[in-house]
Design a protein around this motif. Sequence first.
Motif, PDB file in Angstrom:
ATOM      1  N   GLN A  70      38.741  40.358  34.632  1.00 53.32           N
ATOM      2  CA  GLN A  70      38.449  40.673  33.239  1.00 53.32           C
ATOM      3  C   GLN A  70      39.118  41.953  32.770  1.00 53.32           C
ATOM      4  OE1 GLN A  70      34.285  40.421  32.446  1.00 53.32           O
ATOM      5  NE2 GLN A  70      34.151  38.333  33.179  1.00 53.32           N
ATOM      6  N   VAL A  71      39.319  42.917  33.679  1.00 48.80           N
ATOM      7  CA  VAL A  71      39.889  44.186  33.226  1.00 48.80           C
ATOM      8  C   VAL A  71      41.400  44.252  33.393  1.00 48.80           C
ATOM      9  CG1 VAL A  71      37.779  45.443  33.726  1.00 48.80           C
ATOM     10  CG2 VAL A  71      39.609  45.408  35.412  1.00 48.80           C
ATOM     11  N   ILE A  73      44.927  44.515  32.795  1.00 47.09           N
ATOM     12  CA  ILE A  73      45.666  44.617  31.533  1.00 47.09           C
ATOM     13  C   ILE A  73      47.005  43.910  31.622  1.00 47.09           C
ATOM     14  CG2 ILE A  73      44.583  46.751  30.748  1.00 47.09           C
ATOM     15  CD1 ILE A  73      46.965  48.270  31.893  1.00 47.09           C
ATOM     16  N   ALA A  74      47.422  43.537  32.816  1.00 50.79           N
ATOM     17  CA  ALA A  74      48.735  42.911  32.985  1.00 50.79           C
ATOM     18  C   ALA A  74      48.631  41.399  33.089  1.00 50.79           C
ATOM     19  CB  ALA A  74      49.419  43.473  34.223  1.00 50.79           C
ATOM     20  N   GLY A  75      47.419  40.868  33.064  1.00 49.63           N
ATOM     21  CA  GLY A  75      47.240  39.434  33.225  1.00 49.63           C
ATOM     22  C   GLY A  75      47.689  38.958  34.593  1.00 49.63           C
ATOM     23  N   ASP A  90      54.126  39.780  41.036  1.00 49.15           N
ATOM     24  CA  ASP A  90      55.202  39.863  40.069  1.00 49.15           C
ATOM     25  C   ASP A  90      54.727  40.449  38.740  1.00 49.15           C
ATOM     26  OD1 ASP A  90      57.864  39.434  39.667  1.00 49.15           O
ATOM     27  OD2 ASP A  90      57.541  37.505  38.663  1.00 49.15           O
ATOM     28  N   ARG A  91      53.467  40.213  38.404  1.00 51.69           N
ATOM     29  CA  ARG A  91      52.925  40.736  37.148  1.00 51.69           C
ATOM     30  C   ARG A  91      52.217  42.071  37.324  1.00 51.69           C
ATOM     31  NH1 ARG A  91      52.378  36.646  32.570  1.00 51.69           N
ATOM     32  NH2 ARG A  91      51.877  38.480  31.372  1.00 51.69           N
ATOM     33  N   ILE A  93      51.122  45.786  37.757  1.00 51.92           N
ATOM     34  CA  ILE A  93      51.811  47.020  37.404  1.00 51.92           C
ATOM     35  C   ILE A  93      51.223  48.209  38.145  1.00 51.92           C
ATOM     36  CG2 ILE A  93      52.613  46.262  35.139  1.00 51.92           C
ATOM     37  CD1 ILE A  93      50.079  47.820  34.068  1.00 51.92           C
ATOM     38  N   CYS A  95      48.265  49.663  38.210  1.00 48.44           N
ATOM     39  CA  CYS A  95      47.597  50.618  37.328  1.00 48.44           C
ATOM     40  C   CYS A  95      46.217  51.008  37.830  1.00 48.44           C
ATOM     41  CB  CYS A  95      47.474  50.040  35.921  1.00 48.44           C
ATOM     42  SG  CYS A  95      46.349  48.629  35.794  1.00 48.44           S
ATOM     43  N   MET A  97      43.364  49.570  37.485  1.00 47.32           N
ATOM     44  CA  MET A  97      42.199  49.187  36.690  1.00 47.32           C
ATOM     45  C   MET A  97      41.241  48.341  37.534  1.00 47.32           C
ATOM     46  SD  MET A  97      42.448  50.379  33.607  1.00 47.32           S
ATOM     47  CE  MET A  97      41.628  49.392  32.382  1.00 47.32           C
TER      48      MET A  97
ATOM     49  N   SER B  40      49.624  42.321  25.883  1.00 45.27           N
ATOM     50  CA  SER B  40      48.791  43.377  26.440  1.00 45.27           C
ATOM     51  C   SER B  40      49.237  44.733  25.905  1.00 45.27           C
ATOM     52  CB  SER B  40      48.902  43.359  27.964  1.00 45.27           C
ATOM     53  OG  SER B  40      48.245  44.472  28.494  1.00 45.27           O
ATOM     54  N   LEU B  43      50.341  47.555  28.205  1.00 48.80           N
ATOM     55  CA  LEU B  43      51.624  47.370  28.887  1.00 48.80           C
ATOM     56  C   LEU B  43      52.809  47.870  28.068  1.00 48.80           C
ATOM     57  CD1 LEU B  43      51.622  43.951  30.754  1.00 48.80           C
ATOM     58  CD2 LEU B  43      51.070  46.212  31.576  1.00 48.80           C
ATOM     59  N   LEU B  59      50.217  37.725  27.287  1.00 50.11           N
ATOM     60  CA  LEU B  59      49.098  37.378  28.155  1.00 50.11           C
ATOM     61  C   LEU B  59      48.822  35.885  28.162  1.00 50.11           C
ATOM     62  CD1 LEU B  59      46.615  40.214  27.218  1.00 50.11           C
ATOM     63  CD2 LEU B  59      47.810  39.940  29.376  1.00 50.11           C
ATOM     64  N   TRP B 292      40.594  49.079  27.005  1.00 50.36           N
ATOM     65  CA  TRP B 292      40.800  47.627  27.093  1.00 50.36           C
ATOM     66  C   TRP B 292      39.620  46.889  27.736  1.00 50.36           C
ATOM     67  CZ3 TRP B 292      44.724  44.555  25.223  1.00 50.36           C
ATOM     68  CH2 TRP B 292      44.835  43.273  25.756  1.00 50.36           C
TER      69      TRP B 292
END
Lengths: 194, 409
Positions: A70-71, A73-75, A90-91, A93, A95, A97, B40, B43, B59, B292
Amino acid sequence: MKTVIIHPERCVGCFQCRIACAVEHSRTKSLAGALFEAVRPVPRLRIYPGRQHLAFPNKCRHCDPAPCQQVCIAGAISRAPRGTVQIDPDRCINCAMCAMACPFGVLSYAPTFKAPEKRAVALKCDQCPEREGVGKVPACVEVCKVGALTYGEVEDAQEAKGRAFAQAVFTSLKADKEAGAAIPEMITLWRQLS
Amino acid sequence: MRYVIIGTSAAGLAAAEVLRARDREGSITLISEEEHLPYSRPLLTYLLGREIKPEKIFLKSADFFAHLRLTAILGEPVVKVNPVTCEVRLGNQKAIPYDRLLIASGARPRLLNIPGQDLTGIYTLRHLADVDRLEAGLAPGGTVVVVGAGAVGLKVADCLVSRGLTVKLLARGSQPLSRILDPVSADLLMQVIKEKGIDLHLHSWPEAILGKQGRVTGVALNDNRELKAQAVIFSVGVEPRVEFLAGTNLAEAGGIRVDSFMRTSVPEIFAAGDCCLPHHLITGQPAAFHIWPAAVAQGQVAGANMAGGRRRYDGILPQNSISLKGFRIITGGHFAPDTADGEIYTELDLPRRRYRRLVFQEGRLVGVTLVGEVEQAGIYFQVMAQKLPVRGLVADPKSKDFHPGKLWG
C-alpha cells in the motif's frame, strides 16, 4: 495459501537457512558459484537472538492486505497469483518506504543480480518461485535440520499447533514436576511438541 | 449510485479501487486536470535524476480504467462544486451530477512572496509537466538554486548534482529538514550533503529573484549576498487545492475539515489526501502532513464509507524516509514531546554513521529518528501506531542492546 511456517521453539540458530536462501537467490544457484559472483547474494530472512527461545527466524509473512504494497510509491510491490507478495527489482527505487510500513521488519536493502545497475533494492522472502515451479519446497525449508521451518497451509499449521499445545498443557498437568525441573524450557517445549 | 472522485492520484485511485470492490454496479467517475495516466508523484524527483525509466512513473496500465469500469475525465479542471444541486462543474462548463463525491484534489506547491517570481527559469516540482519544463529549461553545466532544504529540496538537489549541474541549496535555519531532524542527525546529513557536492547555504533565504530580459540571472539573499543562477527551484511546501470550493463552507485555510470517517460537513461529500485536514494519530488534532501512504489510507477509508461502510481512519502519523544514495534517514511521529513528562533517548554511533533517537511521553513511544540502520523502522512505527505502553514491552527500547527483533522473538 501454502507458506513457510516458523516454529521458533525448534530453531537453534544454525543459519543454514540463511546460506540456502542466499544461494537460491544467486545467479548460479550453487554455494561455490555464489561466492564468486559479481553481485554477492544476500539472505532474505533474519535470525534474531531469541528472548523466549534460543533463536527467532523472522521473514516476510506475505500479509493480506500487505502494508508494504500500500505504501510503495514506485508500484514495485504486488501480489503474485499464487498469493505471495513480490517486489519487482526493476521498479524498486530503494526509498525504504516499505521498511516504515512493515510491522515485522523483514525488509533488507542490497544489490541483486536481477537489477545489476542499481546500488540496492528492497529484498525480502519471495518463497522461491523457481523451486515451486519444479515441485520443490522453499530452500530454507529444505535445509532446516530441526524442523523450525516447514511448508504448508497456514490453517493446517494453526490447527496442528493448537492441538499440540492443548496436549502439552494436558500432559504438564499430569506430569511429575520434579522430573521436568532440570530441563531448560526450550527443550521441554520442543519435546512436548514433537 | 453515482460516485464522482476529483483527483486521480494516491487518494483518488485508492478510493476508486475500494469503491469498485464494494459496489459492482455503481458508476464511478474520476476527474483530473492532468491528462496523463495515473503516475507516482514521489517518483518525479527520481525521473528528474534519471534514476528510473520514464515509463516506470506510471502506476496503472492503459486499461486500468476500463478494467475497473471507471469513467475517467482527464485533462479537465474542476471549477466549482455545488453541494446544493449535487453537481461538479468542469472547465468546459459541463456539469457532472453525483450522489457521493470524493474530493482528492491534492495540493499545489507554494511560492514565496518575493519579487521576480514571474521570470523564466523559476520552477517547482509537483506535476509530470514540471519535469518536462525542467528538462527543457536546464542547460547542462549550469547553476541551479534550490530554495528550501526539506525532503523534496534535498532530493531535487541530489538528483541535479548527479546530472552534473552546480546546485546551491538554501536553508532558512541552521540545518536542513529543521522540522523533523535534531542537530545530531542533521550534522550526519550535512556531512553526506557535502560529500555529494551540494553547496548548502545555511541561514540563507531569498529576498528577490534577479533577472535580465525576463530570464533568471540570480538570487538576492537576506545577508546581502547574491548567487548567480540560471534556474531557481522552489520547494517550500504545498498548500491544499480547494479554490473550486469557494462559497461552500467546506474548506478552511489549512484544507478541508473531515471527521474520522473522512466525511466533510456535507454528508454526501468526502475528502482524502493532501487537500484535507485529518486528525493526528497521537494528538487527535487536525493536522496537515502531505505524505503518500497517508493519502492511500485515507482514500481507502473514504471509498469504503462512500459505499456505505463504517470504516474509521486511524489518524495520520507523520513519517519521512530520506534516502541520499546509500545514506538513509527515517523519521516518524513527534519531533519533541508535548507533555511535561516527555523524554528523549538518543544513541549515536559516529564512525558507522548510525543514530537512534526515540521520543517518549505518557509512557508511550511517540517519535522516532533512525539514521543509517533503518530496516526495522516498521516495528517502531507499529509500537507508535498501536500506542503500546513502553513498560509493557518485552524488551526495553531504551537499552543499548535493544533490537526491534526482540519484540518478536
